[in-house]
Design an enzyme around this catalytic site. Structure first.
Site, PDB file in Angstrom:
ATOM      1  N   ASP A  56       0.496   9.892  34.951  1.00  0.00           N
ATOM      2  CA  ASP A  56       0.612  10.998  34.152  1.00  0.00           C
ATOM      3  C   ASP A  56       2.039  11.352  33.843  1.00  0.00           C
ATOM      4  O   ASP A  56       2.806  11.721  34.744  1.00  0.00           O
ATOM      5  CB  ASP A  56      -0.074  12.070  34.572  1.00  0.00           C
ATOM      6  CG  ASP A  56      -0.120  13.178  33.561  1.00  0.00           C
ATOM      7  OD1 ASP A  56       0.502  13.130  32.524  1.00  0.00           O
ATOM      8  OD2 ASP A  56      -1.043  14.246  33.876  1.00  0.00           O
ATOM      9  N   ARG A 110       5.397  17.331  42.619  1.00  0.00           N
ATOM     10  CA  ARG A 110       6.152  17.639  41.101  1.00  0.00           C
ATOM     11  C   ARG A 110       7.485  18.143  41.684  1.00  0.00           C
ATOM     12  O   ARG A 110       7.654  19.456  41.808  1.00  0.00           O
ATOM     13  CB  ARG A 110       5.146  18.427  40.279  1.00  0.00           C
ATOM     14  CG  ARG A 110       3.954  17.698  39.806  1.00  0.00           C
ATOM     15  CD  ARG A 110       3.184  18.567  38.853  1.00  0.00           C
ATOM     16  NE  ARG A 110       1.978  18.102  38.585  1.00  0.00           N
ATOM     17  CZ  ARG A 110       1.005  18.502  37.841  1.00  0.00           C
ATOM     18  NH1 ARG A 110       0.999  19.620  37.189  1.00  0.00           N
ATOM     19  NH2 ARG A 110       0.037  17.661  37.369  1.00  0.00           N
ATOM     20  N   GLN A 125      -5.664  19.380  43.142  1.00  0.00           N
ATOM     21  CA  GLN A 125      -6.622  19.619  42.078  1.00  0.00           C
ATOM     22  C   GLN A 125      -7.632  19.065  42.286  1.00  0.00           C
ATOM     23  O   GLN A 125      -7.691  17.746  42.738  1.00  0.00           O
ATOM     24  CB  GLN A 125      -5.856  19.770  40.765  1.00  0.00           C
ATOM     25  CG  GLN A 125      -5.420  18.430  40.156  1.00  0.00           C
ATOM     26  CD  GLN A 125      -4.732  18.357  38.874  1.00  0.00           C
ATOM     27  OE1 GLN A 125      -4.098  19.379  38.442  1.00  0.00           O
ATOM     28  NE2 GLN A 125      -4.809  17.399  38.036  1.00  0.00           N
ATOM     29  N   ASP A 237      -6.794  24.504  27.606  1.00  0.00           N
ATOM     30  CA  ASP A 237      -6.511  25.281  28.896  1.00  0.00           C
ATOM     31  C   ASP A 237      -7.426  26.340  29.176  1.00  0.00           C
ATOM     32  O   ASP A 237      -7.656  27.165  28.127  1.00  0.00           O
ATOM     33  CB  ASP A 237      -4.922  25.630  29.047  1.00  0.00           C
ATOM     34  CG  ASP A 237      -3.882  24.712  29.051  1.00  0.00           C
ATOM     35  OD1 ASP A 237      -4.429  23.523  29.305  1.00  0.00           O
ATOM     36  OD2 ASP A 237      -2.859  24.680  28.854  1.00  0.00           O
ATOM     37  N   GLU A 250      -3.564  30.338  34.272  1.00  0.00           N
ATOM     38  CA  GLU A 250      -4.024  29.147  33.983  1.00  0.00           C
ATOM     39  C   GLU A 250      -4.642  28.139  35.243  1.00  0.00           C
ATOM     40  O   GLU A 250      -4.155  28.000  36.064  1.00  0.00           O
ATOM     41  CB  GLU A 250      -3.067  28.125  33.325  1.00  0.00           C
ATOM     42  CG  GLU A 250      -3.606  26.541  32.869  1.00  0.00           C
ATOM     43  CD  GLU A 250      -2.649  25.733  32.594  1.00  0.00           C
ATOM     44  OE1 GLU A 250      -2.979  24.286  32.875  1.00  0.00           O
ATOM     45  OE2 GLU A 250      -1.475  26.149  32.007  1.00  0.00           O
ATOM     46  N   SER A 253      -6.198  22.315  32.937  1.00  0.00           N
ATOM     47  CA  SER A 253      -5.902  21.579  31.634  1.00  0.00           C
ATOM     48  C   SER A 253      -7.134  20.411  31.389  1.00  0.00           C
ATOM     49  O   SER A 253      -7.494  19.715  32.525  1.00  0.00           O
ATOM     50  CB  SER A 253      -4.615  21.296  31.621  1.00  0.00           C
ATOM     51  OG  SER A 253      -4.087  20.217  30.594  1.00  0.00           O
TER      52      SER A 253
END
Length: 336
Positions: A56, A110, A125, A237, A250, A253
């Site tokens: 991604d 990340r 996640q 989202d 949030e 997504s």
């Protein structure tokens, strides 16, 4: 976003009870999610070969953690940012039938994340993906799926509340829907993030739709989205108003994935036509992959939300700058 330190914060659960509650939330939610969406748990990779194009690209500027390995000297191996593309490929590879799908526990690094109350370099996640018909690539399908995910979250909240009464943050009973263009029309003078805070405070739970394409007034996207997994007209989202920090949070997504046509259009808009030569993209453009809907749901984000924590480091073990860690400890925020 700068670090937010709430005044007189007192955790509702100690560290050991927090860890026990995290386990309950994760097990409960993934069972509810799989039932609501007809999903099977599958194993997934932590890293992929760069040449496959399966990683991604997020907003297109984040650097994946990469390395080489002795037995594949001619390619770079990348730690996944998410499994958005891999899942669609896996549904074909494993011969999933119509209206069924998979979910998996996804762990990522990340390295370019800006660390704050909600953001960590460690991402955990539930990544999920489900096959749909071409004619079901509609806003109605998207909204119905969002309602099912919201139902799974509410069922989890209610179950955990029975075990830890008084320690669970209460969520609203329904979720509303709004587009990024509607937010710009309503609050053109605000930044996209400020608009999200406004609508979250007003609605308490909202699904913000159509993220990635340019808005009419500003000529800029509300937020960045990679051009080769979500259809920018059919994504969004899931956002909650989070009273302990007085801002939006949030949790997910997601979206209906690109078709052959929307992939071509979005690659042009993103000036990324070179990706058409990658194996995944060739399969998609040739019609060799199923039409799907999918997304990611933050495990630590959901635990943080339900347990009324004010820093994601209270529900996951990661690395934080010393200044941030010291500031948290002084204010009764105990990072794992």
């Amino acid at each position: 976003m700068p670090l937010i330190i709430p005044k007189d914060y007192v955790p509702k659960l100690n560290i050991r009870d927090t860890e026990a509650a995290i386990s309950i939330i994760r097990e409960t939610f993934q069972d509810k999610l799989s039932t609501e969406l007809t999903l099977q748990r599958m194993s997934a990779p932590m890293f992929v070969e760069k040449s496959t194009g399966l990683n991604d690209n997020l907003n297109g500027i984040e650097r994946p953690v990469s390395f080489d390995i002795k037995n594949i000297p001619d390619d770079q191996i990348e730690v996944v940012h998410s499994l958005a593309k891999w899942k669609r490929f896996a549904l074909k590879r494993y011969n999933f039938p119509m209206h069924e799908g998979l979910y998996t526990n996804m762990n990522a690094i990340r390295r370019d994340e800006d660390l704050d109350n909600f953001h960590s370099i460690y991402v955990d996640q539930w990544d999920w993906e489900k096959i749909i018909k071409k004619e079901e690539r509609t806003e109605e399908t998207l909204k119905n799926t969002v309602r099912k995910i919201f139902a799974a979250i509410k069922q989890t909240e209610q179950y955990v509340r029975k075990i830890y009464p008084g320690s669970i943050y209460r969520l609203p009973d329904q979720i509303s829907f709004v587009t990024t263009q509607e937010l710009e029309n309503r609050w053109p003078e605000l930044s996209p993030q400020e608009r999200e805070d406004k609508i979250a405070e007003e609605q308490k739970a909202v699904f913000l739709m159509k993220i990635g394409d340019k808005l009419e007034k500003s000529g800029k996207p509300h937020d960045g989205r990679a051009p080769d997994y979500d259809d920018w007209q059919l994504n969004g989202d899931i956002i909650f108003w989070y009273e302990p920090l007085h801002c939006k949070l949030e949790v997910s997504s997601m979206g209906i994935r690109v078709s052959e046509t929307s992939l071509k259009e979005q690659l042009i808009k993103a000036n990324a036509q070179n990706r058409e030569q990658l194996p995944f993209h060739k399969m998609l453009l040739n019609g060799d992959l199923p039409y799907t809907i999918g997304g990611g749901i933050g495990q630590s984000r959901l635990c943080m939300l339900l347990l009324a924590k004010v820093h994601i480091g209270e529900v996951q073990a990661s690395i934080w700058p010393k200044e941030m860690a010291d500031q948290c400890e002084k204010n009764n925020i105990h990072l794992l």
